[in-house]
Write an enzyme that holds these catalytic residues in place. Structure first.
Site, PDB file in Angstrom:
ATOM      1  N   THR A 182       4.873  21.991  -0.223  1.00  0.00           N
ATOM      2  CA  THR A 182       4.733  20.957   0.809  1.00  0.00           C
ATOM      3  C   THR A 182       5.185  19.590   0.321  1.00  0.00           C
ATOM      4  O   THR A 182       5.748  18.808   1.078  1.00  0.00           O
ATOM      5  CB  THR A 182       3.240  20.856   1.229  1.00  0.00           C
ATOM      6  OG1 THR A 182       2.847  22.113   1.737  1.00  0.00           O
ATOM      7  CG2 THR A 182       3.021  19.810   2.294  1.00  0.00           C
ATOM      8  N   SER A 190       4.328  30.733  -1.557  1.00  0.00           N
ATOM      9  CA  SER A 190       3.987  32.106  -1.167  1.00  0.00           C
ATOM     10  C   SER A 190       5.080  33.074  -1.599  1.00  0.00           C
ATOM     11  O   SER A 190       4.847  34.280  -1.697  1.00  0.00           O
ATOM     12  CB  SER A 190       3.806  32.202   0.349  1.00  0.00           C
ATOM     13  OG  SER A 190       2.908  31.228   0.773  1.00  0.00           O
TER      14      SER A 190
HETATM   15  N1  ASP Z   1       2.607  26.699   1.756  1.00  0.00           N
HETATM   16  C1  ASP Z   1       2.735  25.631   0.808  1.00  0.00           C
HETATM   17  C2  ASP Z   1       3.086  26.224  -0.531  1.00  0.00           C
HETATM   18  O1  ASP Z   1       2.233  26.708  -1.211  1.00  0.00           O
HETATM   19  C3  ASP Z   1       1.478  24.829   0.737  1.00  0.00           C
HETATM   20  C4  ASP Z   1       1.529  23.683  -0.271  1.00  0.00           C
HETATM   21  O2  ASP Z   1       2.561  23.299  -0.758  1.00  0.00           O
HETATM   22  O3  ASP Z   1       0.497  23.121  -0.567  1.00  0.00           O
HETATM   23  O4  ASP Z   1       4.227  26.198  -0.923  1.00  0.00           O
END
Ligand code: ASP
Length: 343
Positions: free
Chosen positions: A16, A62
């Protein structure tokens, strides 16, 4: 005398922190790393030299896998001598897994490797990214008598640096997204940076830094729940190629005592499948034999994960299987703290 300026390598993997909204789909997606640096001109004010390297295609965490972990390890290996510390920008979702894995892959680490990310993208007005990134760099740059203060893999989020392999993501909403329930923070950021020296890993300076290159993912995680069926347990334990299983048990390592379950575990053990007992609880650990419901596991010589997190247990298991640790010494080594991951 003023300490020499530190050189920090910023490794951008995605997450993010470096994402923007796709106005067509409304979803967050990764953007160019150079934009990330433009978004934080404050970085130029830090009293250290910052170098950067980015994954060719930044990813949502992910999508992280063993290959990505090994790639981060090899970036650190290639740049180890020319930098004083490393900050890895990573999505928060699997940050505890990746940083735990790196703690095992990087043996005799004598420099800081600090993982951080954010809950809101860097461009967002209310972003938590700036504080997380700037303080992570400051911590990575800390030196005392010419030596890095932190000499291990840490995870910095929302004013706290934790030992990475003791962390878990506990909140998908709050800025305070991580917890380390079984080990206290290494550093806290307030008006000053408070370093808890007594909590830091002490490295032996004589030991040479070494990067491991292999992990084995022929493992499974089996979480117990009331009503878990024989078919599911059987199919997991009889998976072709399975080398080890992490049992996520109740409380202090307790399991149901039905015969079919214990017999399946015994059969798996006979087939040289390693069984690790860790607790589903967020805090505390496994004490086999404390209750009648864990005695059979103790008698079976099941490996105790003690108070290790699921993330660190997964990473440690893949690392140890990759290192071809013998079946004979596996239990002793797994139950020993290698990087401060268990007590
Ligand atoms: N879905 C994002 C990731 O883990 C969430 C984040 O960056 O905090 O890449």
């Amino acid at each position: 005398m003023k300490e020499k300026k530190s050189t920090i390598l910023l490794i951008y993997t995605g997450g993010t922190i470096g994402m923007v909204k796709d106005y067509e789909t409304g979803s967050l997606k990764a953007f160019d790393f150079n934009d990330l640096l433009n978004k934080i001109p404050e970085l130029n004010q830090l009293d250290c030299t910052i170098k950067t390297v980015s994954f060719e295609t930044p990813i949502d965490s992910s999508d992280m896998n063993i290959e990505h972990w090994l790639k981060i390890a090899s970036i650190i290996e290639d740049n180890y001598d020319s930098n004083d510390g490393f900050v890895v920008l990573h999505g928060s979702d699997t940050m505890s897994y990746t940083s735990s894995a790196l703690s095992f892959l990087l043996e005799n680490l004598a420099k800081p490797v600090i993982f951080t990310g954010s809950q809101l993208p860097i461009g967002d007005l209310r972003t938590d990214a700036k504080e997380n990134l700037i303080t992570s760099i400051q911590i990575a740059a800390l030196k005392e008598k010419g030596k890095p203060v932190v000499q291990e893999v840490g995870l910095y989020f929302e004013y706290k640096l934790y030992r990475a392999n003791c962390t878990t993501k506990i909140n998908a909403e709050h800025f305070e997204a991580f917890a380390s329930l079984n080990y206290p923070p290494l550093v806290e950021s307030g008006v000053h940076l408070k370093v808890y020296k007594e909590n830091l890993l002490k490295q032996k300076p004589s030991k040479k830094f070494f990067v491991h290159k292999k992990m084995d993912n022929n493992i499974a995680i089996l979480k117990l729940f009331p009503g878990l069926s024989i078919q599911i347990v059987k199919s997991v334990l009889e998976t072709p190629g399975l080398r080890a299983i992490i049992l996520e048990t109740y409380g202090a390592g307790n399991v149901f005592t039905e015969e079919w379950f214990l017999n399946l575990l015994k059969k798996a053990k006979k087939n040289n499948i390693l069984i690790i007992n860790i607790t589903q609880c967020s805090g505390g650990g496994v004490i086999m034999g404390q209750y009648e419901t864990s005695r059979a596991l103790k008698d079976m010589q099941v490996i105790s994960g003690k108070d290790i997190t699921l993330e660190a247990a997964t990473a440690k298991l893949m690392y140890m299987l990759g290192s071809e640790v013998s079946l004979k010494s596996f239990k002793t080594i797994f139950e020993t703290s290698l990087r401060g991951e268990l007590r």
